[in-house]
Scaffold this active site. Structure first.
Site, PDB file in Angstrom:
ATOM      1  N   ASP A 212       0.836  -1.200   0.000  1.00  0.00           N
ATOM      2  CA  ASP A 212       0.000   0.000   0.000  1.00  0.00           C
ATOM      3  C   ASP A 212       0.873   1.253   0.000  1.00  0.00           C
ATOM      4  OD1 ASP A 212      -2.750   1.231   0.324  1.00  0.00           O
ATOM      5  OD2 ASP A 212      -1.757   2.035   2.101  1.00  0.00           O
ATOM      6  N   LYS A 216       1.386   4.287  -2.971  1.00  0.00           N
ATOM      7  CA  LYS A 216       1.338   5.733  -2.729  1.00  0.00           C
ATOM      8  C   LYS A 216       2.622   6.404  -3.210  1.00  0.00           C
ATOM      9  CE  LYS A 216      -1.647   5.149   1.314  1.00  0.00           C
ATOM     10  NZ  LYS A 216      -1.711   5.167   2.788  1.00  0.00           N
TER      11      LYS A 216
END
Length: 349
Positions: A212, A216
């Site tokens: 994750d 980003k």
């Protein structure tokens, strides 16, 4: 419906989607009309049922079978110019449809990072779709849970500035965990608490794997002009190899197996007067890494609280001291607010 209003279809009625449904009942969302909502298996387009305060439960119990075509038809039948698909999921196959929806003239507002933070081909397709000008892409919720990171980066680049380095804590869940973790309480206990509070995904491995955070970092790097592919980000996973292939339930039962390795690392860091933080880093040459780093107590990341995210941007104009953006980076309410903000921005509300 007032033709000057906004019609939306909500994909994903989980924690974030549920928080957005609550915001849609507030005066700030008075111009927005929900014309469809769906979870992974069922959906609802009946206006009377969409108005129910038990909509999430109603969809689970008696919603129609999932059918994207019917959801888009509800948007088309709304009679308004601003038609929005809100993707509050982490579903890869749904993210793959974003560029297509934009090309067809539907605005897309999303917290789903799988396209912009996935393979480079998907990113390029997304850029081509947004460049066509048919519709807008609202992505504030993909990084920093709505903190003004992407908007700042885009504004700097639009003014001719260039990103040199980027460093920070990009995960609210990992920030929460390592802001508290000093070895006195087992890591697995803190992780269970974070999951109960809604700071992690239902399967915490989505957070602990670092994937994750890597997405980003890719999104930010690409917006800064670095054409990085997904496999060019070095990722340190905190999930032991033996726990990666298990079901979510089996993994949760074996959480204590995380404790010993992390206890050893925090003890080593303490001996040097340091603390552990899960950092994302990008340098001027485009080298990208996410993983655990020992930092001294004077380091900005050592002074975070709760679920704070921190983004330190060094640019050609912010070069003697980085531009720092910091604030809560996890939680359904702030993420849902970022989605709502992007929807309202479509009409300048």
């Amino acid at each position: 419906m007032d033709a000057s209003g906004i019609a939306i279809v909500l994909l994903g009625t989980g924690v974030v989607g549920g928080a957005l449904l609550k915001l849609l009942c507030t005066p700030a969302a008075a111009r927005i009309r929900l014309v469809g909502a769906a979870n992974s298996k069922r959906q609802q387009t009946d206006p009377a049922k969409l108005a129910s305060r038990q909509l999430r439960e109603q969809i689970r119990a008696e919603g129609d079978p999932r059918d994207n075509a019917a959801l888009l038809a509800a948007l088309d039948a709304s009679g308004v110019a601003v038609k929005v698909i809100v993707d509050a999921t982490a579903n890869v196959s749904l993210a793959a449809r974003h560029a297509e929806w934009l090309e067809r003239g539907y605005h897309v507002v999303t917290a789903n990072k799988a396209l912009a933070g996935g393979e480079l081909t998907g990113w390029r397709a997304l850029q081509a779709a947004t460049a066509s000008g048919r519709a807008h892409y609202g992505d504030a919720a993909t990084v920093g849970a709505g903190l003004p990171v992407l908007s700042t980066l885009r504004r700097l680049r639009g003014c001719g500035d260039a990103l040199l380095t980027l460093e920070g804590v990009f995960s609210g869940s990992l920030s929460y965990l390592f802001n508290q973790y000093d070895g006195s309480v087992p890591f697995s206990t803190l992780l269970a608490d974070a999951r109960r509070l809604g700071y992690t995904e239902p399967d915490p491995r989505s957070d602990l794997s670092g994937e994750d955070v890597a997405r980003k970092l890719l999104i930010l790097a690409r917006h800064a002009g670095f054409s990085l592919n997904a496999d060019e980000v070095e990722v340190e996973s905190l999930v032991p190899e033996a726990l990666r292939g298990l079901s979510t339930e089996a993994f949760l039962e074996r959480l204590p197996e995380l404790d010993a390795p992390l206890a050893a690392r925090v003890a080593e860091a303490r001996e040097r007067g340091h603390v552990l933080r899960y950092l994302a880093r990008l340098n001027q040459r485009g080298h990208a890494r996410v993983g655990l780093v020992e930092v001294p107590p004077t380091h900005p990341a050592a002074r975070l609280y709760g679920t704070d995210n921190q983004f330190a941007l060094t640019t050609t104009r912010y070069n003697t001291q980085p531009l720092v953006i910091q604030g809560p980076g996890a939680g359904p309410e702030v993420t849902a607010q970022a989605l709502l903000g992007d929807v309202l921005a479509l009409v300048g509300a």
